[in-house]
Design an enzyme around this catalytic site. Sequence first.
Site, PDB file in Angstrom:
ATOM      1  N   HIS A 158       0.818  -1.219   0.000  1.00 41.75           N
ATOM      2  CA  HIS A 158       0.000   0.000   0.000  1.00 41.75           C
ATOM      3  C   HIS A 158       0.855   1.274   0.000  1.00 41.75           C
ATOM      4  O   HIS A 158       0.310   2.380   0.072  1.00 41.75           O
ATOM      5  CB  HIS A 158      -0.951   0.027   1.200  1.00 41.75           C
ATOM      6  CG  HIS A 158      -1.952  -1.088   1.200  1.00 41.75           C
ATOM      7  ND1 HIS A 158      -2.805  -1.318   0.155  1.00 41.75           N
ATOM      8  CD2 HIS A 158      -2.228  -2.057   2.119  1.00 41.75           C
ATOM      9  CE1 HIS A 158      -3.565  -2.380   0.422  1.00 41.75           C
ATOM     10  NE2 HIS A 158      -3.226  -2.848   1.611  1.00 41.75           N
ATOM     11  N   ASP A 281      -4.398 -12.629   4.199  1.00 41.15           N
ATOM     12  CA  ASP A 281      -5.676 -12.119   4.708  1.00 41.15           C
ATOM     13  C   ASP A 281      -6.847 -12.609   3.846  1.00 41.15           C
ATOM     14  O   ASP A 281      -7.977 -12.155   4.009  1.00 41.15           O
ATOM     15  CB  ASP A 281      -5.670 -10.584   4.855  1.00 41.15           C
ATOM     16  CG  ASP A 281      -4.976  -9.859   3.730  1.00 41.15           C
ATOM     17  OD1 ASP A 281      -4.632 -10.498   2.722  1.00 41.15           O
ATOM     18  OD2 ASP A 281      -4.779  -8.627   3.853  1.00 41.15           O
TER      19      ASP A 281
END
Length: 340
Positions: A158, A281
């Site tokens: 990110h 995740d």
Amino acid sequence: MITIYSMAHRLHDPSWEVLDGERVAHLEKPGRAEAVVDRIRELSLGPIRPPEKSPKALIERVHSSEMVSFLAKASTLWQASGRTGEATPYVWRQPRATGRPSHVDGLIGSFATDLATPITSTTWEAVLESAATAVSGAHLLLAGEPFAFALCRPPGHHAGRDFYGGYCYLNNAALAAELLCDHGQVAIIDIDYHHGNGTQDIFYHRNDVAYVSVHADPATTFPYYSGYPSERGEGQGFGANRNITIPAQAANQVWLNALENAVVFTRRHRPRFLVISIGLDTCAADPLGQLTLRSVDYARIGELIGREGVPTLYVLEGGYEKHGTAASLANVILSHQETL
Ligand code: SP5
Ligand code: ZN
């Protein structure tokens, strides 16, 4: 398979984040990486070595000097302005702003994208070591290893050229790809639950590093502002960026079909190296992701990627339930190993 790992990640242990509008204990904990390294040892998945290569020259190529120098001194500036605790923004740069604030609050809001990526007094040290971990993993491929794992923490996908957030400060996978692309075509496959908005940003105008990501639809999922299928790259990079979105709670087979399409996309770019941004995740136990991948699915990931027969570096991204993260990652490694 060789794992690169440094205990310096423990220096990064932020206490809180804002999640779904509430101040909660930070999810990106040292125990994640420890569970993964423990599992690699337990299953004897290969040697574990410390990072030995400096990421410095690559950091200058991947990130803006303004952001890097800010991150390096953020904690010092924070304390100098009389604050205790962890550096976080409360205000963000507005679109088309041209002013250059000097106060730490104005500076931090020019680079941070969220309230989930605090800077403690020892964060930067851990961030540099995480970057070194990825770069050292890439050096292994250059030395002829077919398969390596960079056990990075904090994660990186990110973090863009001049922004950071989503628990990420510097983009570890992008740093590895930047080194490798000096030696041949690179393709990055990002299989974290979330879109790698930072990695897309860094390579958006280039075709020497192709980027493909499978992720939950950003219309309803973090990071919201990029990751749409219409984003295909620009200029020389047009066609070298591909986003494959799936519904947040898609069936496992839908996700696996998307991964197959991602692998087919990379073939068109004839990569000499693959970098896999691997987030766990996507697993059933994860508190953030809403997918339900299980061990058979993770075994399929390693098989699909390993069968490409291209030297591959896996770089750890997300995964917030430590046992699920460690077990899932081990299944990917074991099945990739079997293809060699
Ligand atoms: C590297 C990485 O995986 N970073 C992810 C950061 C996500 N932060 C925002 C999460 C917002 C979650 N909202 C839905 C939670 C469901 N309870
Ligand atoms: Zn994620």
